[in-house]
Scaffold this motif. Structure first.
Motif, PDB file in Angstrom:
ATOM      1  N   LYS A   1      28.660  25.645  15.415  1.00  0.00           N
ATOM      2  CA  LYS A   1      28.091  26.709  16.249  1.00  0.00           C
ATOM      3  C   LYS A   1      28.211  26.369  17.732  1.00  0.00           C
ATOM      4  CE  LYS A   1      24.619  28.388  13.012  1.00  0.00           C
ATOM      5  NZ  LYS A   1      23.174  28.446  12.707  1.00  0.00           N
ATOM      6  N   GLU A   2      27.882  25.128  18.079  1.00  0.00           N
ATOM      7  CA  GLU A   2      27.959  24.732  19.477  1.00  0.00           C
ATOM      8  C   GLU A   2      29.404  24.709  19.973  1.00  0.00           C
ATOM      9  OE1 GLU A   2      26.471  21.299  22.608  1.00  0.00           O
ATOM     10  OE2 GLU A   2      25.737  21.213  20.530  1.00  0.00           O
TER      11      GLU A   2
ATOM     12  N   PRO B   1      34.799  29.459  23.116  1.00  0.00           N
ATOM     13  CA  PRO B   1      34.978  30.729  22.400  1.00  0.00           C
ATOM     14  C   PRO B   1      36.428  31.212  22.354  1.00  0.00           C
ATOM     15  CG  PRO B   1      33.977  31.127  24.525  1.00  0.00           C
ATOM     16  CD  PRO B   1      34.014  29.636  24.335  1.00  0.00           C
ATOM     17  N   GLU B   2      37.201  30.926  23.375  1.00  0.00           N
ATOM     18  CA  GLU B   2      38.595  31.388  23.418  1.00  0.00           C
ATOM     19  C   GLU B   2      39.496  30.557  22.517  1.00  0.00           C
ATOM     20  OE1 GLU B   2      39.584  34.110  25.168  1.00  0.00           O
ATOM     21  OE2 GLU B   2      37.461  34.365  25.626  1.00  0.00           O
TER      22      GLU B   2
ATOM     23  N   LYS C   1      31.863  26.545  18.865  1.00  0.00           N
ATOM     24  CA  LYS C   1      32.275  27.952  19.004  1.00  0.00           C
ATOM     25  C   LYS C   1      31.712  28.560  20.278  1.00  0.00           C
ATOM     26  CE  LYS C   1      32.716  28.924  14.082  1.00  0.00           C
ATOM     27  NZ  LYS C   1      32.157  29.630  12.921  1.00  0.00           N
ATOM     28  N   ARG C   2      30.475  28.213  20.610  1.00  0.00           N
ATOM     29  CA  ARG C   2      29.832  28.735  21.813  1.00  0.00           C
ATOM     30  C   ARG C   2      30.485  28.159  23.083  1.00  0.00           C
ATOM     31  NH1 ARG C   2      24.976  27.176  20.720  1.00  0.00           N
ATOM     32  NH2 ARG C   2      24.944  25.337  22.034  1.00  0.00           N
ATOM     33  N   GLU C   3      30.824  26.881  23.071  1.00  0.00           N
ATOM     34  CA  GLU C   3      31.390  26.230  24.254  1.00  0.00           C
ATOM     35  C   GLU C   3      32.883  26.508  24.433  1.00  0.00           C
ATOM     36  OE1 GLU C   3      29.776  24.570  26.680  1.00  0.00           O
ATOM     37  OE2 GLU C   3      27.903  25.096  25.661  1.00  0.00           O
TER      38      GLU C   3
ATOM     39  N   ASN D   1      25.469  23.176  12.824  1.00  0.00           N
ATOM     40  CA  ASN D   1      25.082  23.271  14.233  1.00  0.00           C
ATOM     41  C   ASN D   1      26.202  22.792  15.156  1.00  0.00           C
ATOM     42  OD1 ASN D   1      22.574  24.337  13.634  1.00  0.00           O
ATOM     43  ND2 ASN D   1      21.560  22.352  13.622  1.00  0.00           N
TER      44      ASN D   1
END
Length: 103
Positions: A10-11, A17-18, A13-15, A7
């Motif tokens: 995942k977070e 992304p670049e 990567k989401r926050e 998790n």
């Protein structure tokens, strides 16, 4: 098993992304007391020992010494231009680490 570390990734990567996973962006490596890294099948987050966060050539290491006793250290001086991002990264990392029921 390892749901908190998954998790966390995942977070991040989401926050970010670049930057996530890029050589000069954001990388995170977790190591357990048995010497297994987070991408090994034998990795056990309850035995988390060391977590290294690299962001834009700034490295911060979070080490577990005993149960809930951790040390956060930087390997270089942190550039002020990265304070906000590094603070956000550490907040995400520590949120998920604190959810792990450590042995």
């Amino acid at each position: 098993m390892n749901k908190n570390i998954k998790n966390m990734f995942k977070e991040l990567k989401r926050e970010f992304p670049e930057d996530f996973g890029s050589y000069d962006g954001l990388t995170v490596d977790a190591l357990d007391f048995k010497g297994n890294y987070d991408d090994y099948t034998d990795f056990d987050e309850t035995l988390l020992f060391d977590l290294e966060v690299c962001y834009k050539d700034q490295t911060i290491t979070i080490k577990r010494y005993y149960k809930e006793i951790w040390e956060i250290e930087d390997e270089n001086y942190i550039k002020s231009e990265y304070f906000r991002e590094i603070g956000k990264i550490l907040s995400i990392v520590m949120k998920h680490i604190s959810r792990i029921e450590l042995d």
